[in-house]
Design an enzyme around this catalytic site. Sequence first.
Site, PDB file in Angstrom:
ATOM      1  NE  ARG A 111      -8.923   8.279   5.218  1.00 30.30           N
ATOM      2  CZ  ARG A 111      -9.131   7.367   6.177  1.00 30.30           C
ATOM      3  NH1 ARG A 111      -8.406   6.281   6.232  1.00 30.30           N
ATOM      4  NH2 ARG A 111     -10.058   7.551   7.085  1.00 30.30           N
TER       5      ARG A 111
ATOM      6  CD  GLU B 299      -7.054  -0.335   1.410  1.00 28.59           C
ATOM      7  OE1 GLU B 299      -7.126   0.706   2.090  1.00 28.59           O
ATOM      8  OE2 GLU B 299      -6.248  -1.230   1.644  1.00 28.59           O
TER       9      GLU B 299
ATOM     10  CD  GLU C 117      -7.085  -6.319   3.305  1.00 26.87           C
ATOM     11  OE1 GLU C 117      -7.344  -6.037   2.114  1.00 26.87           O
ATOM     12  OE2 GLU C 117      -6.283  -5.663   3.989  1.00 26.87           O
TER      13      GLU C 117
ATOM     14  CG  HIS D 158       1.115   6.175   4.852  1.00 25.84           C
ATOM     15  ND1 HIS D 158       0.188   7.143   5.198  1.00 25.84           N
ATOM     16  CD2 HIS D 158       0.636   5.004   5.344  1.00 25.84           C
ATOM     17  CE1 HIS D 158      -0.791   6.580   5.886  1.00 25.84           C
ATOM     18  NE2 HIS D 158      -0.543   5.286   5.987  1.00 25.84           N
TER      19      HIS D 158
ATOM     20  CG  ASN E 117      -1.796   1.152   1.358  1.00 29.85           C
ATOM     21  OD1 ASN E 117      -1.372   2.274   1.131  1.00 29.85           O
ATOM     22  ND2 ASN E 117      -3.048   0.928   1.711  1.00 29.85           N
TER      23      ASN E 117
ATOM     24  NE  ARG F 109      -7.039  11.102   6.321  1.00 33.20           N
ATOM     25  CZ  ARG F 109      -7.392  10.519   7.468  1.00 33.20           C
ATOM     26  NH1 ARG F 109      -6.534   9.769   8.114  1.00 33.20           N
ATOM     27  NH2 ARG F 109      -8.590  10.679   7.961  1.00 33.20           N
TER      28      ARG F 109
ATOM     29  CG  HIS G 222      -4.994  -2.031   9.599  1.00 24.33           C
ATOM     30  ND1 HIS G 222      -4.517  -1.447  10.736  1.00 24.33           N
ATOM     31  CD2 HIS G 222      -5.548  -1.057   8.865  1.00 24.33           C
ATOM     32  CE1 HIS G 222      -4.791  -0.154  10.698  1.00 24.33           C
ATOM     33  NE2 HIS G 222      -5.414   0.104   9.573  1.00 24.33           N
TER      34      HIS G 222
ATOM     35  CG  HIS H  71      -8.187   4.052   1.723  1.00 25.38           C
ATOM     36  ND1 HIS H  71      -8.281   3.881   3.082  1.00 25.38           N
ATOM     37  CD2 HIS H  71      -9.422   4.431   1.305  1.00 25.38           C
ATOM     38  CE1 HIS H  71      -9.528   4.138   3.475  1.00 25.38           C
ATOM     39  NE2 HIS H  71     -10.232   4.483   2.417  1.00 25.38           N
TER      40      HIS H  71
ATOM     41  CB  THR I 258      -9.111   1.512   7.930  1.00 27.18           C
ATOM     42  OG1 THR I 258      -8.677   2.193   6.763  1.00 27.18           O
ATOM     43  CG2 THR I 258     -10.504   0.957   7.731  1.00 27.18           C
TER      44      THR I 258
END
Length: 249
Positions: free
Chosen positions: A44, A69, A150, A9, A6, A48, A197, A42, A100
């Site tokens: 969002r 996501e 998941e 970031h 992922n 962000r 996660h 993701h 999340t």
Amino acid sequence: MQLGINVDHIATLRQARGTTYPDPVEGALLALSGGADFITVHLREDRRHIQEFDVESLLVKLPVKLNLELAITPLMVDYACRVKPAECCLVPEKREELTTEGGLDVVGHPGAVTEAIRRLQQAGIRVSLFIDPDPLQIAAAHSTGAEIIELHTGHYAELAKEEGGPEFAEATSEERQRLFAAALQAQSLGMVVNAGHGLHTGNLEPLLDMPGLNELNIGHSVISRAVFVGLPAAVAELRALLDLAQRAE
Ligand code: PXP
């Protein structure tokens, strides 16, 4: 077992200064060179980190699957149906959360989940549901028509963060058992089992023999590690753990 990285970031860092770098697409390609099998992002609602242009650029430039996501909102589902990533993972989303928190409440919102799955599947997108290792949520996920779940490993990761000692070992082992039982239940219902996660090289190993584990999604820890060793090396550390576990099977 497939490793999904992922890259949200990388975009978090870019958005923090409003620059054009670092580019999550460049990061995704570096992650692949380190041994990732596919990429996850993701989008969002508050944008962000990942933006629409990131998703669209990844879809053009990635030679592998993009797992998108998203929250179950009509706008997000419309967007996914338009850009058509290979896979979508439906997640709960609260604006104020840091990440999340908790899985999707499929038991509480079966109609909305079923409708989102139906629309995405009709657009040719495979759909997974991000859920807690709870037997009721898994049964509900199955009745929505989801082919993939998941499992949320966040609670396990939180427990594994505590100091050592017998209580810590017992709590971690209980949560591991909960995840394994959930994986078995989902498998017996014919669903594919993924997990993710809060995972990193220090807490991952006890989960690698989860029944039928198909894919892992890892983000924050690997991007953090990349700050020191570079992204291909950080991904290669995870890859080596997965390969070791697979050779031991
Ligand atoms: N899986 C899902 C569904 C997520 O929402 C996230 C966080 O975006 C992850 C996996 C990865 O979690 P982490 O960044 O803690 O590795």
